[in-house]
Design a protein around this motif. Structure first.
Motif, PDB file in Angstrom:
ATOM      1  N   TYR A 117      -3.633  -2.556   9.559  1.00  0.00           N
ATOM      2  CA  TYR A 117      -3.446  -3.684   8.761  1.00  0.00           C
ATOM      3  C   TYR A 117      -4.156  -3.126   7.356  1.00  0.00           C
ATOM      4  CZ  TYR A 117      -4.639  -7.761   6.165  1.00  0.00           C
ATOM      5  OH  TYR A 117      -4.643  -8.716   5.462  1.00  0.00           O
ATOM      6  N   GLN A 118      -5.263  -2.560   7.477  1.00  0.00           N
ATOM      7  CA  GLN A 118      -5.760  -2.000   6.207  1.00  0.00           C
ATOM      8  C   GLN A 118      -5.238  -1.184   5.429  1.00  0.00           C
ATOM      9  OE1 GLN A 118      -8.935  -3.141   5.155  1.00  0.00           O
ATOM     10  NE2 GLN A 118      -8.384  -2.224   3.175  1.00  0.00           N
ATOM     11  N   GLU A 119      -4.182  -0.513   6.140  1.00  0.00           N
ATOM     12  CA  GLU A 119      -3.485   0.552   5.225  1.00  0.00           C
ATOM     13  C   GLU A 119      -2.379  -0.213   4.462  1.00  0.00           C
ATOM     14  OE1 GLU A 119      -1.453   3.807   7.366  1.00  0.00           O
ATOM     15  OE2 GLU A 119      -3.012   3.662   9.150  1.00  0.00           O
ATOM     16  N   LEU A 120      -1.897  -1.370   5.369  1.00  0.00           N
ATOM     17  CA  LEU A 120      -1.150  -2.308   4.547  1.00  0.00           C
ATOM     18  C   LEU A 120      -1.629  -2.800   3.217  1.00  0.00           C
ATOM     19  CD1 LEU A 120       1.806  -3.621   4.674  1.00  0.00           C
ATOM     20  CD2 LEU A 120       0.843  -5.328   6.030  1.00  0.00           C
ATOM     21  N   CYS A 121      -2.944  -3.130   3.421  1.00  0.00           N
ATOM     22  CA  CYS A 121      -3.804  -3.803   2.346  1.00  0.00           C
ATOM     23  C   CYS A 121      -3.948  -2.788   1.199  1.00  0.00           C
ATOM     24  CB  CYS A 121      -4.925  -4.164   2.831  1.00  0.00           C
ATOM     25  SG  CYS A 121      -5.211  -5.619   3.894  1.00  0.00           S
ATOM     26  N   ASP A 122      -3.894  -1.627   1.497  1.00  0.00           N
ATOM     27  CA  ASP A 122      -4.130  -0.566   0.512  1.00  0.00           C
ATOM     28  C   ASP A 122      -2.848  -0.185  -0.250  1.00  0.00           C
ATOM     29  OD1 ASP A 122      -6.798  -0.501   1.195  1.00  0.00           O
ATOM     30  OD2 ASP A 122      -6.792   1.177   2.509  1.00  0.00           O
ATOM     31  N   ALA A 123      -1.781  -0.498   0.371  1.00  0.00           N
ATOM     32  CA  ALA A 123      -0.367  -0.051  -0.500  1.00  0.00           C
ATOM     33  C   ALA A 123      -0.508  -0.745  -1.675  1.00  0.00           C
ATOM     34  CB  ALA A 123       0.613  -0.465   0.666  1.00  0.00           C
ATOM     35  N   ARG A 124       0.467  -0.191  -2.372  1.00  0.00           N
ATOM     36  CA  ARG A 124       0.607  -0.960  -3.858  1.00  0.00           C
ATOM     37  C   ARG A 124       1.989  -1.169  -4.167  1.00  0.00           C
ATOM     38  NH1 ARG A 124      -2.053   3.749  -7.377  1.00  0.00           N
ATOM     39  NH2 ARG A 124      -0.360   5.065  -6.413  1.00  0.00           N
ATOM     40  N   ALA A 125       2.316  -1.877  -5.310  1.00  0.00           N
ATOM     41  CA  ALA A 125       3.682  -2.041  -5.436  1.00  0.00           C
ATOM     42  C   ALA A 125       4.603  -0.866  -5.505  1.00  0.00           C
ATOM     43  CB  ALA A 125       3.686  -2.658  -6.717  1.00  0.00           C
ATOM     44  N   ASP A 126       4.056   0.494  -6.002  1.00  0.00           N
ATOM     45  CA  ASP A 126       4.805   1.649  -6.042  1.00  0.00           C
ATOM     46  C   ASP A 126       4.841   2.249  -4.655  1.00  0.00           C
ATOM     47  OD1 ASP A 126       2.245   2.449  -6.046  1.00  0.00           O
ATOM     48  OD2 ASP A 126       2.522   3.859  -7.674  1.00  0.00           O
ATOM     49  N   THR A 127       4.112   1.866  -3.695  1.00  0.00           N
ATOM     50  CA  THR A 127       4.311   2.545  -2.586  1.00  0.00           C
ATOM     51  C   THR A 127       5.613   2.727  -1.880  1.00  0.00           C
ATOM     52  OG1 THR A 127       2.060   1.776  -1.601  1.00  0.00           O
ATOM     53  CG2 THR A 127       3.504   2.587   0.074  1.00  0.00           C
ATOM     54  N   PRO A 128       6.212   3.982  -1.522  1.00  0.00           N
ATOM     55  CA  PRO A 128       7.605   4.008  -1.041  1.00  0.00           C
ATOM     56  C   PRO A 128       7.993   3.055   0.106  1.00  0.00           C
ATOM     57  CG  PRO A 128       6.581   6.228  -1.212  1.00  0.00           C
ATOM     58  CD  PRO A 128       5.370   4.982  -1.402  1.00  0.00           C
ATOM     59  N   ARG A 129       8.994   2.495  -0.022  1.00  0.00           N
ATOM     60  CA  ARG A 129       9.425   1.455   1.136  1.00  0.00           C
ATOM     61  C   ARG A 129       9.508   2.240   2.613  1.00  0.00           C
ATOM     62  NH1 ARG A 129      14.889  -1.656   0.131  1.00  0.00           N
ATOM     63  NH2 ARG A 129      15.633   0.413   0.316  1.00  0.00           N
ATOM     64  N   GLU A 130       9.573   3.477   2.595  1.00  0.00           N
ATOM     65  CA  GLU A 130       9.748   4.006   3.872  1.00  0.00           C
ATOM     66  C   GLU A 130       8.403   3.994   4.513  1.00  0.00           C
ATOM     67  OE1 GLU A 130      11.012   5.118   1.010  1.00  0.00           O
ATOM     68  OE2 GLU A 130      13.307   5.654   1.501  1.00  0.00           O
ATOM     69  N   ALA A 131       7.237   4.323   3.261  1.00  0.00           N
ATOM     70  CA  ALA A 131       5.967   4.308   4.148  1.00  0.00           C
ATOM     71  C   ALA A 131       5.454   2.818   4.550  1.00  0.00           C
ATOM     72  CB  ALA A 131       4.960   4.664   2.808  1.00  0.00           C
TER      73      ALA A 131
END
Length: 225
Positions: A117-131
């Motif tokens: 879940y923390q990885e999801l929190c750290d994602a940004r708007a430009d994080t690739p959709r695949e990631a």
């Protein structure tokens, strides 16, 4: 036919093509309605027609591909009605898995779920959709494994494959990532309180919110076609 004339393809090759084709469909490299001729797939994945056809059969069973007589395989097109049905069943199964996780997950599984879940929190708007899809996939793998319900795990796993195109569709909305983070946060909070009722409700709320976004986008695409 003699055994020497038979070409045995290692399982890892078939699995690589299957995974590669599934990823290409989920990511939008191959769009709903796209034709998937043998020759193109053989060139794309650098393998034989027999391997490609086996991968297509497997993805047809998952609902990601449809094969039309005399026309060949195409990426499946999900209708608004299909999406509604899928999300209704997913909400029920995901809530069941969440309730089970809140009751039965080990401390290690809880910690692993929080880390993802923390990885999801750290994602940004430009994080690739695949990631983003990979993060969500791992989240669900941990959630279902910790639920202690093998049947729900198997059924939800199969449904999430069918749902993968819709998850990619909902995440294509620019506002969806922060909403997803907030919704999953509610799931995590309920799990940490070991409250199965609240966890199930949070899971249902997340799925219903994702459904609303995906169905709206499908409706807009249908109107524009």
């Amino acid at each position: 036919m003699s055994s020497s004339s038979l070409k045995v393809v290692p399982q890892p090759v078939r699995r690589q093509v299957e995974d590669g084709l599934r990823a290409a469909i989920i990511s939008g490299r191959f769009l709903p309605g796209d034709h998937l001729p043998d020759r193109m797939l053989c060139e794309t994945f650098g393998t034989s027609r027999s391997v490609v056809r086996e991968a297509v059969r497997l993805l047809e069973a998952e609902g990601l591909v449809v094969v039309h007589p005399n026309r060949g395989p195409f990426v499946a097109i999900l209708s608004e009605e299909d999406a509604t049905d899928i999300y209704e069943v997913r909400a029920a199964l995901e809530a069941l898995a969440g309730e089970g996780f809140a009751l039965r997950a080990t401390d290690e599984q809880r910690a692993t779920l929080r880390a993802v879940y923390q990885e999801l929190c750290d994602a940004r708007a430009d994080t690739p959709r695949e990631a983003l899809l990979d993060i969500k996939q791992r989240f669900y793998e941990i959630l279902t494994a910790g639920s202690g319900n093998a049947l729900a795990t198997r059924m939800l796993g199969q449904l999430l494959i069918r749902n993968s195109q819709l998850r990619a569709t909902s995440l294509s909305s620019p506002d969806r990532l922060p909403e997803t983070v907030e919704e999953i946060g509610q799931v995590i909070d309920a799990i940490e309180k070991r409250d199965p009722v609240a966890t199930g409700a949070a899971c249902r709320a997340h799925v219903r919110a994702a459904a609303a976004v995906a169905i709206r986008i499908l409706r807009e695409r249908s109107s524009a076609a």
